[in-house]
Scaffold this motif. Structure first.
Motif, PDB file in Angstrom:
ATOM      1  N   UNK A  62      56.222  18.215  31.851  1.00  0.00           N
ATOM      2  CA  UNK A  62      57.001  17.048  31.416  1.00  0.00           C
ATOM      3  C   UNK A  62      57.802  16.468  32.573  1.00  0.00           C
ATOM      4  N   UNK A  63      58.362  17.350  33.391  1.00  0.00           N
ATOM      5  CA  UNK A  63      59.109  16.874  34.561  1.00  0.00           C
ATOM      6  C   UNK A  63      58.200  16.124  35.528  1.00  0.00           C
ATOM      7  N   UNK A  64      56.990  16.629  35.700  1.00  0.00           N
ATOM      8  CA  UNK A  64      56.060  15.954  36.612  1.00  0.00           C
ATOM      9  C   UNK A  64      55.673  14.583  36.068  1.00  0.00           C
ATOM     10  N   UNK A  65      55.551  14.465  34.747  1.00  0.00           N
ATOM     11  CA  UNK A  65      55.274  13.151  34.147  1.00  0.00           C
ATOM     12  C   UNK A  65      56.433  12.202  34.405  1.00  0.00           C
ATOM     13  N   UNK A  66      57.676  12.728  34.293  1.00  0.00           N
ATOM     14  CA  UNK A  66      58.849  11.896  34.567  1.00  0.00           C
ATOM     15  C   UNK A  66      58.836  11.399  36.013  1.00  0.00           C
ATOM     16  N   UNK A  67      58.509  12.285  36.938  1.00  0.00           N
ATOM     17  CA  UNK A  67      58.459  11.903  38.357  1.00  0.00           C
ATOM     18  C   UNK A  67      57.388  10.832  38.568  1.00  0.00           C
TER      19      UNK A  67
END
Length: 134
Positions: A62-67
């Protein structure tokens, strides 16, 4: 650019970029901690730690999607600011517009270009590969 409008626009654009980059860096720092914890849990081979990794990996994804979304927004904002700045300088003193050349956009096939690792990324990468990317 007439008056101070261009300078104000540039200031707002820079503030937006800085805010976005701070958000990206914060998420990447959090991801580093998550990856370290995932690796430690994996090496421990303790069943509770291994099952905890499922949630940690979801959080990491999810964090990578945010980035990726932040970089998409940055790219869009950058393009818009370039268009605005260049359109202000496109008219000549004789009233005739200046014709611009445009370069076609090349798309990568087989995955999404990853700005973090300067290479092609796919959705099927394992945490070990992600660790090497960071």
């Amino acid at each position: 650019m007439e008056g101070n409008g261009g300078a104000q626009l540039d200031g707002k654009v820079l503030q937006t970029f800085q805010r976005s980059f701070v958000q990206v860096q914060s998420i990447l720092d959090q991801n580093r901690l998550l990856i370290n914890e995932i690796n430690q849990n994996h090496e421990s081979k303790i069943p509770d730690n291994l099952s905890r990794n499922v949630g940690l990996i979801r959080e990491l994804n999810n964090n990578m999607k945010k980035v990726a979304n932040l970089y998409t927004d940055l790219s869009s904002n950058f393009s818009k600011s370039i268009d605005v700045n260049s359109s202000e300088g496109d008219s000549r003193s004789d009233g005739k517009g200046v014709q611009k050349r445009t370069r076609p956009v090349q798309q990568q096939s087989g995955g999404r270009y990853c700005l973090l690792c300067s290479g092609l990324s796919t959705k099927s990468q394992s945490p070990e590969i992600i660790t090497r990317m960071l």
